[in-house]
Design an enzyme around this catalytic site. Sequence first.
Site, mmCIF file in Angstrom:
data_model
loop_
_atom_site.group_PDB
_atom_site.id
_atom_site.type_symbol
_atom_site.label_atom_id
_atom_site.label_comp_id
_atom_site.label_asym_id
_atom_site.label_seq_id
_atom_site.Cartn_x
_atom_site.Cartn_y
_atom_site.Cartn_z
ATOM 1 N N TYR A 61 7.438 34.725 36.642
ATOM 2 C CA TYR A 61 7.754 34.710 35.636
ATOM 3 C C TYR A 61 7.775 33.161 34.567
ATOM 4 O O TYR A 61 8.058 32.468 36.044
ATOM 5 C CB TYR A 61 8.735 35.127 34.283
ATOM 6 N N GLU A 62 7.409 32.975 33.805
ATOM 7 C CA GLU A 62 7.304 31.147 33.248
ATOM 8 C C GLU A 62 8.055 30.554 33.020
ATOM 9 O O GLU A 62 8.050 29.509 33.133
ATOM 10 C CB GLU A 62 6.504 31.358 31.962
#
Length: 266
Positions: A61-62
């Site tokens: 995930y970012e």
Amino acid sequence: MSRGDATDSDESVDYTDTELMITRAAQELRNDDTVLVGVGVPNLACNLAKRTHAPDLQMIYESGTVDSNPDALPLSIGDPVLATGARSIVPMYEGFSRYLQGGRVDVGFLGGAQIDKRGNINSTAIGDYGDPTVRLPGSGGACEISSNAHRTLIIAPHQKRRFPESVDFVTSPGYLDGEESREDLGLRGGPEAVITDKAVMKFDDDGELYVETLHPGVTREEVQAATGWEIRFADDVTATPTPDADEIRLIREELDPDGVYTGGGD
């Protein structure tokens, strides 16, 4: 909107347009893929793939969680639930530099206000950049994802305003003016599929979109009417495979029971 029903053995299964998009996106993912993913439909697609045919899929995930296994639906990329079972948690900078720019991400999910016939995405401005009709949020990490992931998957509603022949501004490069122009710039990979609520589209050898499958109940005329150029159809265009009972159960009971992103729930 309900598109009809799928069949799993003798059991009839109702599904929505969004659920069909989720299941079709999940099928684009392979076991052992490393995927840079956000929230919403892409997150549901990744978690569905991991629970079905791709148990070794790794999600980044970012926000910097690596190999996450969330036990509940994350509502943002900063949701603490993403730390659940994660292999590591790194600064966002490392997630983009070491993993994405380092070529360690197989798949990235993208969307945008405009997607053109070569998979270029606009999330910057509608109209002239200097005096736009609408100023949009901008790239975020989308340009880096489209430039560095080995494959990108695009998910968007199929509307004529979203699918012009050419975008007003190239925020995230697809195949630009053709597949060779992307290679000339030294960009990795490229878009692999565009999944909408009407069809699944792929790219030909010159980097131009064509329709591979039509969703059940959708006609060629409907797709053409929602597309801003004369789109081509595969010679053997078929119906998009529909969700089965287990996929719908996973989406509705485990992945998004409150219908936050699917619009269902109790």
